[in-house]
Each structure stands twice: as C-alpha cells, then as structure tokens.
Scaffold this motif. Structure first.
Motif, short mmCIF file in Angstrom:
data_model
loop_
_atom_site.label_atom_id
_atom_site.label_comp_id
_atom_site.label_asym_id
_atom_site.label_seq_id
_atom_site.Cartn_x
_atom_site.Cartn_y
_atom_site.Cartn_z
N GLN A 188 0.81 -1.22 0.00
CA GLN A 188 0.00 0.00 0.00
C GLN A 188 0.85 1.27 0.00
O GLN A 188 0.32 2.36 -0.20
CB GLN A 188 -0.95 0.01 1.20
N THR B 244 3.63 0.19 -7.33
CA THR B 244 2.31 -0.46 -7.24
C THR B 244 1.19 0.56 -7.31
O THR B 244 0.22 0.40 -8.05
CB THR B 244 2.20 -1.28 -5.94
N LEU B 245 1.32 1.65 -6.54
CA LEU B 245 0.28 2.67 -6.54
C LEU B 245 0.16 3.34 -7.90
O LEU B 245 -0.95 3.63 -8.37
CB LEU B 245 0.57 3.71 -5.46
N ALA B 246 1.31 3.55 -8.56
CA ALA B 246 1.27 4.18 -9.89
C ALA B 246 0.58 3.27 -10.89
O ALA B 246 -0.22 3.74 -11.73
CB ALA B 246 2.70 4.49 -10.34
N LYS C 186 -3.22 3.14 -10.14
CA LYS C 186 -3.86 4.40 -10.54
C LYS C 186 -3.97 4.50 -12.05
O LYS C 186 -5.00 4.94 -12.59
CB LYS C 186 -3.05 5.58 -9.98
N ASN D 289 -4.88 4.49 -0.83
CA ASN D 289 -3.59 5.17 -0.86
C ASN D 289 -3.26 5.69 -2.25
O ASN D 289 -2.46 6.62 -2.38
CB ASN D 289 -2.49 4.23 -0.37
N ALA D 290 -3.87 5.10 -3.27
CA ALA D 290 -3.70 5.61 -4.64
C ALA D 290 -4.62 6.79 -4.91
O ALA D 290 -4.62 7.35 -6.01
CB ALA D 290 -3.94 4.49 -5.65
#
Length: 382
Positions: free
Chosen positions: A153, A158-160, A163, A184-185
């Motif tokens: 998270q 990972t978040l990019a 998203k 979190n994204a």
C-alpha cells in the motif's frame, strides 16, 4: 414410324430415365449427407477441450455449456483479460477466489506484480507472477487483493500502476484490505467502500474522505468495486461477471463451482453482533480455548473453557474490568438474594446507539480444580 420420330421418342424416354435416376439418387444420398451434431466445450485450456460429445449440455469436467463443434471452430471473439495483482503477503483466497470465478467465465486471467520474482503469499505459498507491470497486457478487469498490505500500500510502483489501470479498465475491484491500496492511490476519496470487518475502524480513521460501509459484502461505485474480506471476493467477482456478460453466466459459474451465490444475501461479517464484544485479554488470565461462538446480528453467545490460577471471584473481577473498559455498564442485582459472584449483568450501546444487554457467567468445572467454563451472552434490547 419415321426414324426422326423414333429418335425423338427415344430421347424423351432417356430424359425421363435420367430425371428418375437423379431424383432417386438425391433421395438415396440425402440421409448420408445429414451428419449428426457433435458438441464440445468452449476452449478452456483443459484436457476436456479435446473431448467430443453427442448431446448438448454441460461439460462434465469443466462445467461450461457445450456448443456445436462447428460453432467452436469458428473464430472466437477476444476473451476479456483479467489482471490480478499479487505481492509478498497477499492473502491466498483473496486472489485465487476471483481467479477461479473469472477463469470459469472463460476470461483470460493472469497474475501481475512489480517484478517477475517469486512472491511469498500469506501462509507461505510461493507464486511466480506471469507478468511484471512493465510487460503486462492491458486488462479489462484488475483485481487488487488484500493480505499483508503494509509494503504494497506504500509501494510507489504499485500505486502508480493501480492508478494508471483505474483509467483504462472496465472494472477495478479490491478484495479485503486491498481497499487500503486503492485508497492510498487516491481512488476512493468521496466514494463508498468496504473492507474486511476487523479493519473497518482503522480504514475510516486512515481515510476520512471515504464513506465506509459495514453492512454490504461488496460496494459498487460503477467502475470501482470494493469487497469485504476473504470469500467476499468471490461474490464481487461474480458480480463483475454479471455486469460484463449477464446474470446467467455468473449463475452458471457459481453453480459449476458449487458456490451458493446469493447476490442479495444478508450475511455480512462486519454486521454480526460479536463485533460489539470488547477485546478482553483472557490469555493473561490463564489458558483458554473457545468452546463455541454463534449468533447473528441481534444476538451472540461466546463460551470459553480453560484453566486459571485465579479463583472464580478473581476471574469475574478481571473479566468485568475488561467489559467495563469497553464502555459497558454493570447493572446492580435486583435484590441482595439475586447477587452472585459467578454472574454479572450488563448494558451497553450498539454502533448506532441502540440498547443492548449482556450476561456473563462463570462455572467451575466439577472435580477439576482451577478449570472453568465462562459464557457471555448478548442481545439487542427491545
């Protein structure tokens, strides 16, 4: 008779004979030209793809509806692609449950991770991702499971990726505390969302812009869907299949998987009454096991069995202090004769302020010094 007339009559007779032969021959070969229909299951990358059946129905091996062999041989439309994110600590059922559902719907399902390095799941399963973020094909559906999400998270790659996918896919679905990754994204701000029941309060505190829901197995915001914990991901995946390809297909997938799918089911783990019981550290009071725990949304009964060096009176005092720490109020007995050191009555408020009552009893086990049975029963008042 003149020769030309004889020739003309012979020609007519020959023509009639040819017509009879052609007509008879056609009727004679017609049955042979009619072939019995054969049926196969749609390609599912299983051994049953090579089996041919004489009758329609469902494949006895994969459960898919059989189609005519000629239809199966025709060019098939592109299969929908489903990318399932995996990472170290991922919960097994969170990603394998939806994998089974989408695979049963004949979607092209694959795992994807930050790299292709082997991933160690919760409980120690080793999985090799099929794709990394850099080479993963564009999916129609992305599944973000939960589990040990502490690193995932907060992982920038990972978040990019999540998203980026949110703007390209038809459906983005989280399972369990995979909702923390979506949040979190920045994908859940202003939306309703849910997560596993033990993380609801933590989720709301961490993301105040999210409207946290605790009475649904999944929450559909259109493109983005969040589900409750563990097996609720199966319900969410079936819901996605029904949105993309119809309720009938989703129902067939559930039946083939022997899953009792009820799209409007009232069972929601977070809504059960045991969530109202304060977390009392009984292990600090001895060695205890849960003998039984059952109930619903309006009542719950918890029975513990164990041993302790404390006396019955001391145990009741310690247990009572734990309940009081959870903002429970102990009721005074109606009369002096009703007072019992092995029973205490309580009242408290539910999540929406509704009144509840509770009864705690402690019973020493006959002939077994230091061994006890404790029972806590709660019920909605009125």
């Amino acid at each position: 008779m003149k020769p030309n007339r004889l020739f003309h009559r012979a020609a007519l007779l020959l023509l009639a004979l040819v017509l009879v032969l052609v007509s008879g021959g056609a009727s004679a070969v017609e049955p042979a030209a009619t072939h019995a229909k054969h049926y196969v299951c749609p390609p599912c990358a299983q051994p049953c793809d090579a089996k041919v059946h004489d009758k329609p129905g469902t494949c006895p091996l994969c459960g898919m509806k059989l189609v005519e062999q000629q239809e199966a041989a025709a060019p098939a439309p592109p299969r929908k692609k489903v990318a399932i994110l995996i990472f170290n600590g991922v919960e097994i059922i969170d990603y394998t449950g939806p994998y089974e559902v989408f695979g049963g719907a004949n979607y092209d399902v694959f795992t994807v991770a930050e790299t292709r390095a082997p991933v160690t799941t919760a409980m120690g399963m080793t999985v090799v991702p099929k794709h990394a973020f850099a080479d993963a094909p564009q999916a129609d559906v992305v599944v973000v499971p939960g589990g040990g999400v502490t690193e995932a998270q907060h992982s920038a790659p990972t978040l990019a990726w999540v998203k980026q996918q949110s703007t390209r896919v038809q459906q983005l679905m989280s399972v369990c505390n995979g909702a923390f990754i979506l949040a979190n994204a920045g994908l859940l701000d202003g939306l309703s969302a849910t997560t596993t029941y033990i993380n609801l309060e933590k989720f709301q505190a961490a993301f105040p812009k999210v409207k946290v829901v605790d009475d649904q197995r999944f929450v559909d915001n259109g493109r983005i869907i969040t589900t409750a914990g563990l097996a609720a991901g199966i319900d969410g995946a079936l819901h996605v299949v029904s949105k993309l390809d119809g309720l009938g297909l989703a129902q067939r997938v559930a039946l083939a998987g022997e899953y009792d799918w009820r799209p409007r089911a009232s069972f929601v783990r977070a809504a059960l009454a045991d969530r109202l019981i304060p977390q009392v550290d009984v292990d600090a009071l001895g060695d205890w096991d849960i003998a039984s725990t059952e109930g619903g949304t309006d009542r719950w009964e918890l029975v513990l069995e164990g041993r302790s060096a404390l006396s019955a009176t001391q145990l009741m005092t310690q247990l009572g202090q734990g309940l009081a720490a959870g903002r429970w109020t102990r009721l005074e007995p109606a009369s002096a004769s009703a007072a019992s050191p092995l029973r205490s009555d309580w009242r408290f408020s539910g999540r929406k302020g509704e009144p509840w009552t509770g009864v705690l009893t402690l019973q020493p086990r006959p002939g077994a010094a230091g061994q006890y049975t404790a029972k806590l029963a709660i019920a909605r008042a009125g």
